[in-house]
Motif scaffolding. Structure first.
Motif, short mmCIF file in Angstrom:
data_model
loop_
_atom_site.label_atom_id
_atom_site.label_comp_id
_atom_site.label_asym_id
_atom_site.label_seq_id
_atom_site.Cartn_x
_atom_site.Cartn_y
_atom_site.Cartn_z
N VAL A 31 0.83 -1.20 0.00
CA VAL A 31 0.00 0.00 0.00
C VAL A 31 0.87 1.26 0.00
CG1 VAL A 31 -1.71 1.29 1.34
CG2 VAL A 31 -1.92 -1.18 1.10
N ASP A 32 2.03 1.21 0.66
CA ASP A 32 2.89 2.38 0.80
C ASP A 32 3.95 2.53 -0.28
OD1 ASP A 32 1.50 2.99 3.12
OD2 ASP A 32 2.92 1.95 4.42
N THR A 33 4.17 1.54 -1.11
CA THR A 33 5.25 1.57 -2.11
C THR A 33 4.77 2.25 -3.38
OG1 THR A 33 6.14 -0.49 -1.22
CG2 THR A 33 6.87 0.15 -3.41
N PHE A 40 -3.22 -1.58 -8.39
CA PHE A 40 -2.94 -2.76 -7.56
C PHE A 40 -2.90 -2.38 -6.09
CE2 PHE A 40 0.18 -5.63 -5.52
CZ PHE A 40 -0.60 -6.78 -5.56
N ARG A 41 -2.28 -1.26 -5.76
CA ARG A 41 -2.22 -0.82 -4.36
C ARG A 41 -3.63 -0.56 -3.82
NH1 ARG A 41 1.25 4.13 -3.82
NH2 ARG A 41 0.32 4.60 -5.80
N LEU A 42 -4.49 0.01 -4.65
CA LEU A 42 -5.87 0.28 -4.26
C LEU A 42 -6.64 -1.03 -4.01
CD1 LEU A 42 -7.96 2.57 -3.90
CD2 LEU A 42 -8.58 2.18 -6.29
N LEU A 43 -6.45 -2.02 -4.87
CA LEU A 43 -7.11 -3.32 -4.68
C LEU A 43 -6.64 -4.00 -3.41
CD1 LEU A 43 -7.07 -4.67 -8.32
CD2 LEU A 43 -9.06 -4.04 -6.98
N ARG A 46 -8.30 -2.05 -0.44
CA ARG A 46 -9.75 -2.19 -0.30
C ARG A 46 -10.23 -3.62 -0.09
NH1 ARG A 46 -12.38 1.98 -4.58
NH2 ARG A 46 -11.71 3.87 -3.52
N TYR A 47 -9.61 -4.58 -0.77
CA TYR A 47 -10.15 -5.94 -0.77
C TYR A 47 -9.30 -6.96 -0.02
CZ TYR A 47 -13.13 -4.00 -4.39
OH TYR A 47 -14.02 -3.23 -5.08
N ILE A 48 -7.99 -6.87 -0.13
CA ILE A 48 -7.14 -7.90 0.46
C ILE A 48 -6.83 -7.61 1.92
CG2 ILE A 48 -4.90 -9.07 0.29
CD1 ILE A 48 -5.11 -8.69 -2.75
N LEU A 49 -6.52 -6.35 2.25
CA LEU A 49 -6.18 -6.02 3.65
C LEU A 49 -7.31 -6.28 4.64
CD1 LEU A 49 -3.89 -2.87 3.75
CD2 LEU A 49 -3.49 -5.11 4.74
N PRO A 50 -8.59 -6.04 4.32
CA PRO A 50 -9.63 -6.38 5.29
C PRO A 50 -9.71 -7.87 5.61
CG PRO A 50 -10.50 -4.84 3.69
CD PRO A 50 -9.14 -5.25 3.20
N GLU A 51 -9.22 -8.73 4.71
CA GLU A 51 -9.25 -10.17 4.92
C GLU A 51 -7.96 -10.71 5.54
OE1 GLU A 51 -11.91 -12.26 3.96
OE2 GLU A 51 -13.01 -10.41 3.58
N ALA A 52 -6.92 -9.87 5.62
CA ALA A 52 -5.61 -10.33 6.11
C ALA A 52 -5.01 -9.28 7.05
CB ALA A 52 -4.68 -10.57 4.92
N ALA A 137 -7.00 -3.52 -15.05
CA ALA A 137 -7.65 -2.28 -15.49
C ALA A 137 -9.16 -2.38 -15.46
CB ALA A 137 -7.19 -1.93 -16.91
N SER A 138 -9.69 -3.60 -15.48
CA SER A 138 -11.15 -3.76 -15.50
C SER A 138 -11.79 -3.60 -14.13
CB SER A 138 -11.52 -5.13 -16.08
OG SER A 138 -11.14 -6.16 -15.19
N PHE A 139 -11.01 -3.51 -13.08
CA PHE A 139 -11.58 -3.32 -11.74
C PHE A 139 -12.12 -1.93 -11.58
CE2 PHE A 139 -9.84 -7.24 -10.16
CZ PHE A 139 -10.65 -7.54 -9.10
#
Length: 139
Positions: A31-33, A40-43, A46-52, A137-139
């Motif tokens: 997220v910080d890099t 990718f950082r946004l995904l 929003r989606y991966i960090l809430p689960e991990a 790009a489709s996200f």
């Protein structure tokens, strides 16, 4: 005393159709890099960090991915593949059996389908995450 940091697998590369990300990044570092693409950082945020957990590496996140988890659906949507090293028995030129690591590229679904105990037995090491730029790009 100088402290060295292991960053061999903290990288990102791109070609025309794919994004390649080393798996030693923690999710918080992703997220910080700034060198990683914003999408990718946004995904991840929003989606991966809430689960991990933010201290989990991308490697451990992919290694312990469950075949029924929401994260697998996210990775499938990104058309993610992983490059892994796996320990295999091969015969040498002299005919003696020996073990060596072989690099393979698997889909995320195939990696999630292997139980963690089997991955440990086979010596699986997750090396790289490969994402389709078009799917990203489709996200």
């Amino acid at each position: 005393m100088k402290q060295t940091i292991y960053e061999d697998n903290k990288y990102s590369m791109q070609d025309v159709g794919n994004l390649y990300i080393g798996t030693k990044y923690t999710l918080g570092e992703i997220v910080d890099t700034e060198e990683l693409p914003f999408k990718f950082r946004l995904l991840v945020e929003r989606y991966i960090l809430p689960e991990a957990h933010p201290e989990d590496t991308l490697e451990s996140n992919l290694y312990y991915l469950d075949s029924k988890s929401f994260l697998l659906k996210i990775y499938k949507q990104m058309k993610a593949r992983v490059k892994i090293n796996i320990l295999e028995e091969k015969k040498s030129l002299t005919g003696k059996p020996g073990k060596r690591y072989v690099t393979r590229t698997l889909s995320v679904e195939a990696l999630a389908g292997i139980p963690a105990s089997e991955k440990e037995k086979q010596g699986v090491v997750v090396q790289e995450l490969i994402l389709s730029k078009l799917a990203l790009a489709s996200f």
